[in-house]
Write an enzyme that holds these catalytic residues in place. Sequence first.
Site, PDB file in Angstrom:
ATOM      1  N   LYS A  37       0.800  -1.236   0.000  1.00  0.00           N
ATOM      2  CA  LYS A  37       0.000   0.000   0.000  1.00  0.00           C
ATOM      3  C   LYS A  37       0.829   1.280   0.000  1.00  0.00           C
ATOM      4  O   LYS A  37       0.415   2.273  -0.561  1.00  0.00           O
ATOM      5  CB  LYS A  37      -0.998  -0.003   1.156  1.00  0.00           C
ATOM      6  CG  LYS A  37      -0.391   0.007   2.539  1.00  0.00           C
ATOM      7  CD  LYS A  37      -1.478  -0.248   3.583  1.00  0.00           C
ATOM      8  CE  LYS A  37      -0.879  -0.321   4.964  1.00  0.00           C
ATOM      9  NZ  LYS A  37      -1.806  -0.947   5.923  1.00  0.00           N
ATOM     10  N   ARG A 130      -9.215  -1.409  15.933  1.00  0.00           N
ATOM     11  CA  ARG A 130      -9.531  -1.004  14.572  1.00  0.00           C
ATOM     12  C   ARG A 130     -10.481  -2.084  14.060  1.00  0.00           C
ATOM     13  O   ARG A 130     -11.500  -2.323  14.693  1.00  0.00           O
ATOM     14  CB  ARG A 130      -8.267  -0.824  13.718  1.00  0.00           C
ATOM     15  CG  ARG A 130      -8.551   0.085  12.504  1.00  0.00           C
ATOM     16  CD  ARG A 130      -7.324   0.330  11.624  1.00  0.00           C
ATOM     17  NE  ARG A 130      -6.980  -0.824  10.814  1.00  0.00           N
ATOM     18  CZ  ARG A 130      -5.966  -0.857   9.942  1.00  0.00           C
ATOM     19  NH1 ARG A 130      -5.203   0.217   9.785  1.00  0.00           N
ATOM     20  NH2 ARG A 130      -5.707  -1.938   9.242  1.00  0.00           N
TER      21      ARG A 130
HETATM   22  C1  LIG Z   1      -1.107  -1.904   6.418  1.00  0.00           C
HETATM   23  C2  LIG Z   1      -1.576  -3.217   6.839  1.00  0.00           C
HETATM   24  C3  LIG Z   1      -0.656  -4.241   7.052  1.00  0.00           C
HETATM   25  C4  LIG Z   1       0.842  -4.040   6.922  1.00  0.00           C
HETATM   26  O1  LIG Z   1       1.299  -3.223   7.968  1.00  0.00           O
HETATM   27  P1  LIG Z   1       2.863  -2.835   8.063  1.00  0.00           P
HETATM   28  O2  LIG Z   1       2.990  -2.196   9.397  1.00  0.00           O
HETATM   29  O3  LIG Z   1       3.136  -1.912   6.939  1.00  0.00           O
HETATM   30  O4  LIG Z   1       3.626  -4.099   7.960  1.00  0.00           O
HETATM   31  C5  LIG Z   1      -1.152  -5.478   7.405  1.00  0.00           C
HETATM   32  N1  LIG Z   1      -2.464  -5.698   7.545  1.00  0.00           N
HETATM   33  C6  LIG Z   1      -3.391  -4.737   7.352  1.00  0.00           C
HETATM   34  C7  LIG Z   1      -4.830  -5.057   7.515  1.00  0.00           C
HETATM   35  C8  LIG Z   1      -2.985  -3.464   6.989  1.00  0.00           C
HETATM   36  O5  LIG Z   1      -3.888  -2.513   6.788  1.00  0.00           O
END
Ligand SMILES: *Cc1c(COP(=O)(O)O)cnc(C)c1O
Length: 350
Positions: A37, A130
Amino acid sequence: MNYPQIEINLKKVKENAMTLLEDCRRAGIESIFLVSKVLAGDKRVVESLMDVGFSHLADSRIENLIAFSRYQIPKILLRLPMISEAEVVVNYTDISLNSEMSVIQALNQEAKVQNKIHNIILMFDLGDLREGIFYQDDYLDLVGEVLTLSHIKLFGIGTNLTCYGGIIPTKENLSELIKIKNRIEDAFSIKLNIISGGNSSTLHLFPDIPEGINNLRIGEALFLGRETAYGKILPGMHSDCFILKAELIEVKDKPSYPIGIIGMDSFGNIPEIEDCGLMRRGILAIGKQDIILDNLFPLDDSYTIIGGSSDHLLVNLKKEYKVGDHLSFGINYPGLLQLMTSPYVKKKYF
Ligand SMILES: *Cc1c(COP(=O)(O)O)cnc(C)c1O
């Protein structure tokens, strides 16, 4: 039109990926989702990581996954789907993360129409607050209902920590996820493929990941080389894969304290400025439209950030710089996301 520019070291990112995958293998993690992302759909970086060994490509925005559709790797939508995007989600992804029955039903309907089976990972909230079904709630009825749907496969369960509440993954909270797995598997005599134990913040537990967690979803650690529970650089990983370069458009000796009556700055805040006498002030052609300035860190102690506005970044220059010179900055994860998203920031690959 080459600046501001983000320098992307593809070789270092790839080395991080190989180190990460090796560490995960050693900790007994069977599959890693590459979380893209932060790249905002950038194809060059994803392409360079296609042959390293990630099992799936995961992104929070469907637009990015559509941009990556040419790559032959299973795709996962990380953000809970909107009902209104059910059609594209089923069309462009293999798996989505879910917590709401009405959305799962919409995905089932769409999958029926498209004659596909759509996989879901049910998310459980272990206290970060969340997304996810709250772990203390009764969830077996919902799981039972999911299992009756003709075009949905319950592929696994997962949790997400250290996102809203800052809750750190521990053996204790992750063991709740294992309890949920066992309860679901026993109640319905099924086997869940994926037990997804979180993101880059789970890496601080290595190599002692609770038995049963077989997957992680990793973004920040891959791109910035650090775990995110305590922010430590991981052994053997690069933290400088991405560097911002911006160009000086003015260099002048001026007072450090503004002259006149102080009201609001261009963002509506009342500035608090320290008087440190005369200084050599530089203006760089980048601003808050591209990145929140707190997310930037000078890579050289011959300049410091004073402040800025939408299109200007002011620096205090302690060495001889001239107009046209380029100054370098390190970036944190939110800053990287902003820079990658800004169409004004150019990308240079190494
Ligand atoms: C962004 C995200 C991740 C990855 O998180 P990082 O801290 O960048 O490794 C994993 N799972 C979900 C649901 C996310 O939104």
